[in-house]
Design an enzyme around this catalytic site. Structure first.
Site, PDB file in Angstrom:
ATOM      1  N   GLU A 167       1.114  -1.165  -0.085  1.00 48.83           N
ATOM      2  CA  GLU A 167      -0.034   0.132  -0.353  1.00 48.83           C
ATOM      3  C   GLU A 167       0.973   1.561   0.035  1.00 48.83           C
ATOM      4  O   GLU A 167       1.243   1.475   1.053  1.00 48.83           O
ATOM      5  CB  GLU A 167      -0.938  -0.219   1.130  1.00 48.83           C
ATOM      6  CG  GLU A 167      -1.903  -1.184   1.317  1.00 48.83           C
ATOM      7  CD  GLU A 167      -2.693  -1.009   2.150  1.00 48.83           C
ATOM      8  OE1 GLU A 167      -2.315  -0.699   3.211  1.00 48.83           O
ATOM      9  OE2 GLU A 167      -3.322  -2.194   2.418  1.00 48.83           O
ATOM     10  N   ASN A 220       2.465  -5.348  -2.614  1.00 47.12           N
ATOM     11  CA  ASN A 220       0.992  -5.821  -2.681  1.00 47.12           C
ATOM     12  C   ASN A 220       0.207  -4.828  -2.468  1.00 47.12           C
ATOM     13  O   ASN A 220       0.362  -3.855  -1.569  1.00 47.12           O
ATOM     14  CB  ASN A 220       0.770  -6.327  -1.191  1.00 47.12           C
ATOM     15  CG  ASN A 220      -0.297  -7.020  -1.289  1.00 47.12           C
ATOM     16  OD1 ASN A 220      -1.040  -7.704  -1.607  1.00 47.12           O
ATOM     17  ND2 ASN A 220      -0.847  -6.775   0.693  1.00 47.12           N
ATOM     18  N   HIS A 261      -9.978  -6.794  -1.786  1.00 45.23           N
ATOM     19  CA  HIS A 261     -11.152  -6.569   0.032  1.00 45.23           C
ATOM     20  C   HIS A 261     -12.390  -5.927  -1.388  1.00 45.23           C
ATOM     21  O   HIS A 261     -11.914  -4.687  -2.004  1.00 45.23           O
ATOM     22  CB  HIS A 261     -10.422  -5.312   0.304  1.00 45.23           C
ATOM     23  CG  HIS A 261      -9.842  -5.762   0.893  1.00 45.23           C
ATOM     24  ND1 HIS A 261      -9.882  -7.452   2.510  1.00 45.23           N
ATOM     25  CD2 HIS A 261      -8.144  -5.202   1.230  1.00 45.23           C
ATOM     26  CE1 HIS A 261      -8.577  -7.150   2.765  1.00 45.23           C
ATOM     27  NE2 HIS A 261      -8.044  -6.598   2.746  1.00 45.23           N
ATOM     28  N   GLU A 292      -5.991 -10.596  -0.581  1.00 47.55           N
ATOM     29  CA  GLU A 292      -6.765 -10.546   0.689  1.00 47.55           C
ATOM     30  C   GLU A 292      -7.541 -10.851   0.644  1.00 47.55           C
ATOM     31  O   GLU A 292      -9.006  -9.576   0.675  1.00 47.55           O
ATOM     32  CB  GLU A 292      -5.972  -9.473   1.211  1.00 47.55           C
ATOM     33  CG  GLU A 292      -4.823  -9.140   1.597  1.00 47.55           C
ATOM     34  CD  GLU A 292      -4.584  -7.864   2.570  1.00 47.55           C
ATOM     35  OE1 GLU A 292      -5.470  -7.478   3.360  1.00 47.55           O
ATOM     36  OE2 GLU A 292      -3.077  -7.223   2.580  1.00 47.55           O
ATOM     37  N   ASP A 294     -12.200 -10.613   0.091  1.00 44.96           N
ATOM     38  CA  ASP A 294     -13.339 -10.655   0.712  1.00 44.96           C
ATOM     39  C   ASP A 294     -14.147 -10.283   0.272  1.00 44.96           C
ATOM     40  O   ASP A 294     -14.213  -9.123  -1.366  1.00 44.96           O
ATOM     41  CB  ASP A 294     -13.371 -10.593   2.023  1.00 44.96           C
ATOM     42  CG  ASP A 294     -12.661  -9.188   3.243  1.00 44.96           C
ATOM     43  OD1 ASP A 294     -12.593  -8.209   1.848  1.00 44.96           O
ATOM     44  OD2 ASP A 294     -12.321  -8.905   4.153  1.00 44.96           O
TER      45      ASP A 294
HETATM   46  C1  XIL Z   1      -5.343  -5.613   8.944  1.00 43.18           C
HETATM   47  C2  XIL Z   1      -6.255  -6.705   9.549  1.00 43.18           C
HETATM   48  O1  XIL Z   1      -7.236  -8.127   9.137  1.00 43.18           O
HETATM   49  C3  XIL Z   1      -7.127  -6.596  11.147  1.00 43.18           C
HETATM   50  O2  XIL Z   1      -6.785  -7.270  12.081  1.00 43.18           O
HETATM   51  C4  XIL Z   1      -6.199  -5.070  11.618  1.00 43.18           C
HETATM   52  O3  XIL Z   1      -6.738  -4.499  12.508  1.00 43.18           O
HETATM   53  C5  XIL Z   1      -5.566  -4.232  10.471  1.00 43.18           C
HETATM   54  O4  XIL Z   1      -5.421  -4.795   9.791  1.00 43.18           O
HETATM   55  N1  XIL Z   1      -4.610  -4.788   4.283  1.00 43.18           N
HETATM   56  C6  XIL Z   1      -3.418  -4.871   4.275  1.00 43.18           C
HETATM   57  C7  XIL Z   1      -3.921  -6.024   5.533  1.00 43.18           C
HETATM   58  O5  XIL Z   1      -2.700  -5.470   4.476  1.00 43.18           O
HETATM   59  O6  XIL Z   1      -2.647  -5.870   6.220  1.00 43.18           O
HETATM   60  C8  XIL Z   1      -5.447  -5.328   6.519  1.00 43.18           C
HETATM   61  O7  XIL Z   1      -5.167  -6.282   7.896  1.00 43.18           O
HETATM   62  C9  XIL Z   1      -6.001  -5.766   5.532  1.00 43.18           C
HETATM   63  C10 XIL Z   1      -5.438  -4.731   4.371  1.00 43.18           C
END
Ligand code: XIL
Length: 403
Positions: A167, A220, A261, A292, A294
């Site tokens: 990010e 990422n 996401h 990641e 969802d």
């Molecule tokens: C999130 C976790 O799921 C949470 O438990 C934490 O409080 C915040 O981070 N992008 C990422 C992840 O790269 O590391 C993040 O994970 C979600 C967004």
């Protein structure tokens, strides 16, 4: 050895519980097969983020058995982040990360290391120093080099893919709106980028490579699932140019992770647009992965805020979420350089979504519900994996670390 163990586990997971019949052994019904077994048919690794507290909770044994049984790759949801590893300056706490990696090895799972260079979830001593100016650019650079070197060295040879930089890039709703390294003016995200200077990405990959010659090194990010209009607000285009430039300069980057996401309130991508984006990245010689995934939904019925997800729209949201998973998974399957498909939690019982997206409240983003019951998204993913095969879906092409 690791490969043989993985194969044995996969075969066991795929054929577990087979009853002999006249026509030879028949595999269990698709819905009773593990995701790792179904994905292995095309060499794809299927993963989840692991919540360390839930995994260790003896009162919730199902969480752990599903992590172990359903998935062939795992990512620590928080345990390998800087704030977890070095809460006090100069003192490491490896306990949770060590336990996580050891569990993955016991279960013949490949580990995605997450995460090295990221402005978020830094230890308090570090984010405070960045914010108040007591840590300057050269100091931050030295701290980041030490951090990457120490963490990658500790797990050398045991990590499949490292998220080296996470990010690093702004969003079109931030200021200034043209995509840039950093984030909103004045934010920690921007200060982190400005203090380190634009060359920190190349440095981070080089430091990681020096500490582990075998791990695949990834950039990422989120909202890079498909290309936009190519203009100054097109984040995917910006990331594409960024990684293309890194490769052209000989920087040891091996892949791009697309977080995935998604939210049903924003409409959907389509399979071919996502496949096109993956292909443009893999045409650069990079691997790709969904890291990641969802697909969350608003929990309230917009026309009647008193209604929760049990309201009239639930079925539509359920279907839209399933479709979002389908789009990303199909696109991944169609590209032999898409190595893994990781969900950010698999049960609504343990998901970051409700804690993060509160106003308006969102949730219901996982494959299993809060009682570990299968959702439409799970059945869709299982069906997609079961139906995939040549000629359109080919075995994964192994990616070797470059340089
Ligand atoms: C999130 C976790 O799921 C949470 O438990 C934490 O409080 C915040 O981070 N992008 C990422 C992840 O790269 O590391 C993040 O994970 C979600 C967004």
């Amino acid at each position: 050895m690791a490969t043989a163990g993985l194969l044995a586990a996969v075969v066991a997971a795929t054929l577990g519980g087979v009853a002999a019949s006249a026509g030879g052994p028949r595999p269990p019904a698709t819905q009773d097969q593990s995701l790792r077994g179904l994905a292995a048919r095309n060499g794809l690794a299927f993963g989840t983020a692991v919540d360390a507290a839930a995994y260790a909770d003896a009162a919730d044994p199902q969480y752990r058995s599903m992590v172990d049984g359903q998935f062939s790759t795992v990512t620590a949801e928080n345990a390998m982040k800087w704030e977890s590893l070095e809460p006090t300056r100069g003192t490491y706490d490896w306990a949770a990360a060590d336990a996580f990696v050891a569990a993955a090895e016991r279960n013949h799972q490949q580990v995605r290391g997450h995460v090295l260079a990221w402005y978020s979830q830094l230890p308090g001593w570090l984010s405070t120093g960045i914010q108040d100016g007591t840590i300057d650019g050269p100091q931050l650079r030295a701290l980041l080099k030490r951090h990457i070197t120490d963490v990658v060295s500790r797990y050398r040879g045991r990590i499949w893919q490292w998220d080296v930089v996470n990010e690093a890039v702004s969003d079109p709703w931030e200021t200034p709106s043209a995509i840039h390294l950093g984030g909103d003016t004045g934010s920690l995200k921007q200060k982190f980028a400005d203090l380190l200077g634009p060359d920190y990405l190349a440095d981070a990959f080089r430091w990681a490579r020096a500490a582990d010659p075998k791990a695949l090194l990834f950039y990422n990010d989120y909202n890079i699932e498909a290309f936009g209009d190519g203009g100054p607000g097109d984040k995917t285009r910006f990331v594409y140019d960024l990684v293309r430039g890194l490769r052209a300069r000989g920087v040891p980057i091996d892949g791009v992770g697309s977080q995935g996401h998604l939210s049903t309130q924003y409409g959907n991508y389509d399979v071919l647009a996502v496949a096109d984006a993956l292909q443009r990245f893999t045409d650069l010689g990079l691997a790709v992965a969904f890291t990641e995934v969802d697909a969350r939904s608003l929990l309230k019925n917009a026309s009647d805020p008193a209604l929760d997800a049990a309201g009239a729209d639930l079925n539509a949201r359920d279907q839209a979420a399933a479709y979002n998973y389908h789009v990303l998974l199909q696109a991944c399957l169609m590209n032999p350089h898409c190595l893994s498909f990781t969900v950010w939690g698999f049960t609504d019982k343990h998901s970051w979504i409700p804690g993060w997206f509160k106003s308006p409240p969102e949730g219901a983003g996982c494959l299993w519900d809060a009682n570990y019951q299968p959702k439409k998204a799970l059945r869709t993913v299982q069906g997609d994996l079961a139906a995939a095969g040549p000629p359109l879906v080919r075995p994964r092409a192994p990616q070797k670390p470059r340089r």
